[in-house]
Design a protein around this motif. Structure first.
Motif, short mmCIF file in Angstrom:
data_model
loop_
_atom_site.label_atom_id
_atom_site.label_comp_id
_atom_site.label_asym_id
_atom_site.label_seq_id
_atom_site.Cartn_x
_atom_site.Cartn_y
_atom_site.Cartn_z
N LEU A 200 6.11 -11.69 4.91
CA LEU A 200 7.08 -10.75 5.44
C LEU A 200 7.64 -9.99 4.25
CD1 LEU A 200 8.73 -9.71 7.83
CD2 LEU A 200 10.37 -11.54 7.37
N LEU A 201 7.32 -8.71 4.17
CA LEU A 201 7.71 -7.91 3.02
C LEU A 201 9.10 -7.32 3.14
CD1 LEU A 201 4.35 -6.04 2.40
CD2 LEU A 201 5.21 -8.09 1.28
N GLY A 202 9.60 -7.25 4.34
CA GLY A 202 10.94 -6.71 4.50
C GLY A 202 11.31 -6.57 5.96
N GLY A 203 12.55 -6.31 6.18
CA GLY A 203 13.04 -6.09 7.53
C GLY A 203 14.18 -5.10 7.47
N VAL A 204 14.28 -4.30 8.49
CA VAL A 204 15.35 -3.30 8.56
C VAL A 204 15.99 -3.40 9.93
CG1 VAL A 204 15.87 -0.84 8.55
CG2 VAL A 204 14.14 -1.74 7.00
#
Length: 73
Positions: free
Chosen positions: A61-65
């Motif tokens: 998981l590289l990121g979340g917004v």
């Protein structure tokens, strides 16, 4: 290879009760940069999310917004 899925579920009461899982496609193998969006998740004050992926292949998981819209009231 079959289509891989990502699922999210959320809790508004500290993890005692959870919503049903919502599912989206991660795309086929080699489909890099696939964006996954979950819409219409409702109103909340304190929410916990859990995420699971149905792929036996290593994933990160590289990121979340989170985009939050505040409504007057």
């Amino acid at each position: 290879m079959s289509d891989r899925k990502v699922q999210i579920s959320y809790s508004d009461d500290g993890g005692r009760n959870w919503s049903n899982w919502r599912e989206r496609s991660l795309g086929e193998l080699g489909e890099y940069g696939k964006r996954v969006r979950f819409w219409r998740l409702g109103r909340f004050r304190n929410r916990i999310y859990r995420i699971r992926v149905s792929s036996p292949i290593k994933r990160d998981l590289l990121g979340g917004v989170v985009n939050i819209q505040v409504t007057p009231g």
